[in-house]
Design a protein around this motif. Sequence first.
Motif, mmCIF file in Angstrom:
data_model
loop_
_atom_site.group_PDB
_atom_site.id
_atom_site.type_symbol
_atom_site.label_atom_id
_atom_site.label_comp_id
_atom_site.label_asym_id
_atom_site.label_seq_id
_atom_site.Cartn_x
_atom_site.Cartn_y
_atom_site.Cartn_z
ATOM 1 N N PRO A 99 -3.998 58.105 -26.819
ATOM 2 C CA PRO A 99 -3.094 56.952 -26.911
ATOM 3 C C PRO A 99 -3.271 55.994 -25.738
ATOM 4 O O PRO A 99 -3.521 56.409 -24.608
ATOM 5 C CB PRO A 99 -1.707 57.595 -26.896
ATOM 6 N N GLY A 100 -3.169 54.715 -26.017
ATOM 7 C CA GLY A 100 -3.299 53.711 -24.970
ATOM 8 C C GLY A 100 -4.717 53.243 -24.750
ATOM 9 O O GLY A 100 -4.971 52.396 -23.891
ATOM 10 N N GLY A 101 -5.669 53.786 -25.509
ATOM 11 C CA GLY A 101 -7.064 53.381 -25.343
ATOM 12 C C GLY A 101 -7.867 54.388 -24.555
ATOM 13 O O GLY A 101 -7.341 55.181 -23.787
ATOM 14 N N GLY A 102 -9.169 54.355 -24.728
ATOM 15 C CA GLY A 102 -10.050 55.287 -24.037
ATOM 16 C C GLY A 102 -10.190 56.584 -24.805
ATOM 17 O O GLY A 102 -9.584 56.797 -25.854
ATOM 18 N N ASN A 103 -10.996 57.489 -24.267
ATOM 19 C CA ASN A 103 -11.217 58.768 -24.927
ATOM 20 C C ASN A 103 -11.362 59.860 -23.886
ATOM 21 O O ASN A 103 -11.467 59.592 -22.683
ATOM 22 C CB ASN A 103 -12.461 58.715 -25.815
ATOM 23 N N VAL A 104 -11.333 61.090 -24.369
ATOM 24 C CA VAL A 104 -11.466 62.235 -23.485
ATOM 25 C C VAL A 104 -12.843 62.189 -22.824
ATOM 26 O O VAL A 104 -13.845 61.867 -23.459
ATOM 27 C CB VAL A 104 -11.294 63.541 -24.280
ATOM 28 N N SER A 105 -12.887 62.483 -21.556
ATOM 29 C CA SER A 105 -14.130 62.397 -20.790
ATOM 30 C C SER A 105 -15.227 63.240 -21.423
ATOM 31 O O SER A 105 -15.023 64.410 -21.767
ATOM 32 C CB SER A 105 -13.890 62.882 -19.356
ATOM 33 N N GLY A 106 -16.392 62.614 -21.610
ATOM 34 C CA GLY A 106 -17.536 63.324 -22.155
ATOM 35 C C GLY A 106 -17.570 63.415 -23.661
ATOM 36 O O GLY A 106 -18.400 64.117 -24.218
ATOM 37 N N SER A 107 -16.659 62.702 -24.349
ATOM 38 C CA SER A 107 -16.621 62.794 -25.813
ATOM 39 C C SER A 107 -16.751 61.407 -26.441
ATOM 40 O O SER A 107 -15.923 60.981 -27.223
ATOM 41 C CB SER A 107 -15.314 63.440 -26.268
ATOM 42 N N ASP A 108 -17.787 60.684 -26.055
ATOM 43 C CA ASP A 108 -17.960 59.320 -26.536
ATOM 44 C C ASP A 108 -19.147 59.181 -27.492
ATOM 45 O O ASP A 108 -19.637 58.082 -27.726
ATOM 46 C CB ASP A 108 -18.136 58.359 -25.355
ATOM 47 N N ASN A 109 -19.633 60.297 -28.038
ATOM 48 C CA ASN A 109 -20.810 60.231 -28.906
ATOM 49 C C ASN A 109 -20.486 60.627 -30.344
ATOM 50 O O ASN A 109 -21.363 61.055 -31.085
ATOM 51 C CB ASN A 109 -21.937 61.127 -28.371
ATOM 52 N N GLY A 110 -19.250 60.478 -30.752
ATOM 53 C CA GLY A 110 -18.870 60.832 -32.112
ATOM 54 C C GLY A 110 -18.995 59.689 -33.099
ATOM 55 O O GLY A 110 -18.945 59.909 -34.309
ATOM 56 N N TYR A 111 -19.167 58.464 -32.599
ATOM 57 C CA TYR A 111 -19.288 57.311 -33.498
ATOM 58 C C TYR A 111 -20.656 57.295 -34.167
ATOM 59 O O TYR A 111 -21.678 57.637 -33.558
ATOM 60 C CB TYR A 111 -19.104 56.006 -32.718
ATOM 61 N N CYS A 112 -20.669 56.879 -35.432
ATOM 62 C CA CYS A 112 -21.945 56.679 -36.116
ATOM 63 C C CYS A 112 -22.667 55.487 -35.504
ATOM 64 O O CYS A 112 -22.039 54.501 -35.108
ATOM 65 C CB CYS A 112 -21.718 56.434 -37.600
ATOM 66 N N ASN A 113 -23.983 55.569 -35.446
ATOM 67 C CA ASN A 113 -24.793 54.505 -34.859
ATOM 68 C C ASN A 113 -25.817 54.028 -35.888
ATOM 69 O O ASN A 113 -26.710 54.788 -36.276
ATOM 70 C CB ASN A 113 -25.506 55.010 -33.600
ATOM 71 N N PRO A 114 -25.709 52.781 -36.372
ATOM 72 C CA PRO A 114 -26.654 52.279 -37.382
ATOM 73 C C PRO A 114 -28.105 52.298 -36.921
ATOM 74 O O PRO A 114 -29.008 52.238 -37.758
ATOM 75 C CB PRO A 114 -26.170 50.842 -37.621
ATOM 76 N N ALA A 115 -28.339 52.363 -35.618
ATOM 77 C CA ALA A 115 -29.705 52.371 -35.108
ATOM 78 C C ALA A 115 -30.322 53.766 -35.093
ATOM 79 O O ALA A 115 -31.510 53.907 -34.800
ATOM 80 C CB ALA A 115 -29.738 51.782 -33.694
ATOM 81 N N VAL A 116 -29.537 54.800 -35.414
ATOM 82 C CA VAL A 116 -30.013 56.185 -35.402
ATOM 83 C C VAL A 116 -30.197 56.666 -36.839
ATOM 84 O O VAL A 116 -29.217 56.780 -37.582
ATOM 85 C CB VAL A 116 -29.030 57.105 -34.658
ATOM 86 N N PRO A 117 -31.415 56.964 -37.279
ATOM 87 C CA PRO A 117 -31.658 57.380 -38.672
ATOM 88 C C PRO A 117 -30.896 58.642 -39.065
ATOM 89 O O PRO A 117 -30.484 58.787 -40.217
ATOM 90 C CB PRO A 117 -33.172 57.598 -38.725
ATOM 91 N N ASP A 118 -30.700 59.575 -38.134
ATOM 92 C CA ASP A 118 -30.025 60.830 -38.460
ATOM 93 C C ASP A 118 -28.538 60.643 -38.766
ATOM 94 O O ASP A 118 -27.906 61.557 -39.312
ATOM 95 C CB ASP A 118 -30.175 61.830 -37.305
ATOM 96 N N ASP A 119 -27.982 59.499 -38.421
ATOM 97 C CA ASP A 119 -26.564 59.269 -38.667
ATOM 98 C C ASP A 119 -26.284 58.792 -40.090
ATOM 99 O O ASP A 119 -25.125 58.660 -40.488
ATOM 100 C CB ASP A 119 -26.009 58.239 -37.679
#
Length: 280
Positions: free
Chosen positions: A129-149
């Motif tokens: 809440p309030g913005g931001g994320n738990v430290s070290g957990s910023d790679n859960g978003y899908c990335n259109p530039a990554v074929p495996d996603d």
Amino acid sequence: MTDHKMLLYPKIQASSTQQGAVLIVVLLFLVLIILGGVIAVKNSTTDLRLATSDQINTLLVQSADNANQNIEQSINGGSSDPMYIAMTSSGGPFGHFMSKIGNIDDEYIFCFRPRGEFFNINRATINVPGGGNVSGSDNGYCNPAVPDDYVSQRNASMTQVSVSLTPPNPDYEVFRNYTIGQDGSKISSQAFLFDINSTAILPSYAGSSTAAADCLEQTSKYESVVDKDDTIAGCMAQAGVPSTALYEMANVENQSQRTKCADLGVGNGKSTELLCDLIP
């Protein structure tokens, strides 16, 4: 004496006048033919757009529904299944909320990758809440530039999943957070209601190469924002990215143990001995 009679002959129009009339008629026919062709092309283009739109919607719905089905199968499977353990562990999308009461306002996000293990506990993002994320957990978003996603090797669609606890509502059933058949004083008897939002998109149809990636970092919790454009769905609509979001409410609870005793009149006649078996 010869009589001379005056014979009246029809007047003959000049050849130039005849050619002008024919030219006008031909031009009128050409105009009508051109108009008919334009209308036919326009109708064909409209039909093509409708067919393409229908195909896009079908693909997006299938991609989002595929994620929901995999989640359902994993959580309804056996407790020894590796995916069940990953989903319900303290680091999983359900166990994160069930293991600690302080996480009730978080949002658990991961990219659905069905070509391998559709969920990887090490590739998740937990927004607080309030913005931001738990430290070290910023790679859960899908990335259109990554074929495996992407959902398939065609690199057409991708699906991002958001899991959060359903916010309180006075219209909900009373005592819905307790498992039937267990004492309410037991911690293990608590049931959890989750909001699961699966958002499928087609990045290749986006107007900008970074539009889809930026929108995927937005929240799916509508109650946490004032402007709907700050959500994934709103951002995708503003950016012109084809997207479909499927919402599902999941009730996760422990299975209570029941006691099955011998039927009346069946046994060895000893009243002090209970003929009961525990059924998980």
